[in-house]
Design a protein around this motif. Structure first.
Motif, PDB file in Angstrom:
ATOM      1  N   THR A   1    -114.895  71.936 -18.708  1.00 11.73           N
ATOM      2  CA  THR A   1    -113.653  72.423 -19.299  1.00 11.73           C
ATOM      3  C   THR A   1    -112.549  71.378 -19.222  1.00 11.73           C
ATOM      4  OG1 THR A   1    -114.245  74.680 -18.686  1.00 11.73           O
ATOM      5  CG2 THR A   1    -111.943  74.268 -19.198  1.00 11.73           C
TER       6      THR A   1
ATOM      7  N   LEU B   1    -110.065  65.374 -23.510  1.00 11.41           N
ATOM      8  CA  LEU B   1    -110.411  64.636 -24.722  1.00 11.41           C
ATOM      9  C   LEU B   1    -109.806  65.273 -25.968  1.00 11.41           C
ATOM     10  CD1 LEU B   1    -114.101  63.631 -23.978  1.00 11.41           C
ATOM     11  CD2 LEU B   1    -112.068  62.188 -23.913  1.00 11.41           C
ATOM     12  N   LEU B   2    -109.772  66.594 -26.034  1.00  8.74           N
ATOM     13  CA  LEU B   2    -109.186  67.260 -27.186  1.00  8.74           C
ATOM     14  C   LEU B   2    -107.679  67.012 -27.258  1.00  8.74           C
ATOM     15  CD1 LEU B   2    -109.460  69.250 -29.593  1.00  8.74           C
ATOM     16  CD2 LEU B   2    -108.916  71.056 -27.963  1.00  8.74           C
ATOM     17  N   CYS B   3    -106.980  67.191 -26.153  1.00  8.15           N
ATOM     18  CA  CYS B   3    -105.529  66.976 -26.142  1.00  8.15           C
ATOM     19  C   CYS B   3    -105.181  65.523 -26.421  1.00  8.15           C
ATOM     20  CB  CYS B   3    -104.936  67.410 -24.813  1.00  8.15           C
ATOM     21  SG  CYS B   3    -104.992  69.186 -24.565  1.00  8.15           S
TER      22      CYS B   3
ATOM     23  N   SER C   1    -106.992  63.341 -28.155  1.00  8.88           N
ATOM     24  CA  SER C   1    -107.259  63.012 -29.557  1.00  8.88           C
ATOM     25  C   SER C   1    -106.201  63.598 -30.485  1.00  8.88           C
ATOM     26  CB  SER C   1    -108.657  63.468 -29.961  1.00  8.88           C
ATOM     27  OG  SER C   1    -108.781  64.856 -29.810  1.00  8.88           O
ATOM     28  N   VAL C   2    -105.725  64.802 -30.198  1.00  5.49           N
ATOM     29  CA  VAL C   2    -104.647  65.384 -31.007  1.00  5.49           C
ATOM     30  C   VAL C   2    -103.372  64.563 -30.856  1.00  5.49           C
ATOM     31  CG1 VAL C   2    -103.128  67.390 -31.219  1.00  5.49           C
ATOM     32  CG2 VAL C   2    -105.583  67.720 -31.049  1.00  5.49           C
TER      33      VAL C   2
ATOM     34  N   LEU D   1    -113.422  68.407 -21.694  1.00  8.57           N
ATOM     35  CA  LEU D   1    -113.184  68.759 -23.091  1.00  8.57           C
ATOM     36  C   LEU D   1    -111.699  68.939 -23.381  1.00  8.57           C
ATOM     37  CD1 LEU D   1    -116.136  71.200 -23.798  1.00  8.57           C
ATOM     38  CD2 LEU D   1    -115.862  68.842 -24.551  1.00  8.57           C
ATOM     39  N   ASN D   2    -110.971  69.539 -22.452  1.00 13.84           N
ATOM     40  CA  ASN D   2    -109.538  69.722 -22.634  1.00 13.84           C
ATOM     41  C   ASN D   2    -108.824  68.376 -22.695  1.00 13.84           C
ATOM     42  OD1 ASN D   2    -107.110  71.200 -22.843  1.00 13.84           O
ATOM     43  ND2 ASN D   2    -106.746  70.902 -20.661  1.00 13.84           N
TER      44      ASN D   2
END
Length: 131
Positions: free
Chosen positions: A53, A59-61, A63-64, A56-57
Motif C-alpha cells: 500500500t 509511486l501514484l502520488c 507520478s501525479v 503504490l501510494n
C-alpha cells in the motif's frame, strides 16, 4: 475535508501525518487487529499489505505530482531525490510483493535503505553534480 482541515490546523504535521492516517483509518485499524493475533502468517500478511500500500501510494502520488509539474512547465530541481525515492519504492515493493511470509532480513533492509538513500543523494549531489 481538506478545506475543513485548513481552517483548523496548518503545517507539516497535519498534512503529512494526521490526514493520511485519517483517510486510511479503516486499513490501519484492520492491520492493527490482524497484527494482534501475533502469528507469523498474520504479521507477515499485515506487513506485506502495508508495504504494498505504501509503495503504490508513493509511486501514484509522485507520478501525479510529476505530471502536474511537467504539464504546467514548472521548474524542478529535485531529480536525484526523486530517483532515489523511486529506487527505494521499487526495491521494497519488489521484495514484499511476491512473498507470503516476510523474513527478518527484509525489515533489516528496509531500515538500512534510509541511510543508504541519504548517502546516494549525497553522492549524486556532491560527486556527480546532479540535482
Amino acid at each position: 475535508m481538506v478545506n475543513l482541515i485548513k481552517m483548523f490546523w496548518k503545517g507539516f504535521f497535519v498534512s503529512f501525518m494526521v490526514l493520511p492516517l485519517a483517510t486510511r483509518c479503516s486499513k490501519t485499524l484492520s492491520a492493527i487487529k490482524m497484527a494482534r493475533q501475533k502469528t507469523q502468517k498474520t504479521v507477515s500478511s499485515t506487513l506485506s499489505e502495508l508495504s504494498v500500500t505504501v509503495t503504490l501510494n508513493n509511486l501514484l502520488c509522485l507520478s501525479v505530482f510529476l505530471a502536474i509539474v511537467y504539464i504546467r512547465g514548472l521548474y524542478w530541481d529535485f531529480g536525484s531525490e526523486v530517483l532515489v525515492l523511486v529506487i527505494v519504492c521499487i526495491v521494497m515493493g519488489a521484495l514484499t510483493s511476491f512473498r507470503a511470509i516476510l523474513p527478518l532480513w527484509t525489515s533489516v533492509l528496509a531500515v538500512l535503505l534510509y541511510p543508504l538513500s541519504l548517502a546516494l543523494v549525497y553522492i549524486l549531489h556532491s560527486i556527480f553534480g546532479w540535482s
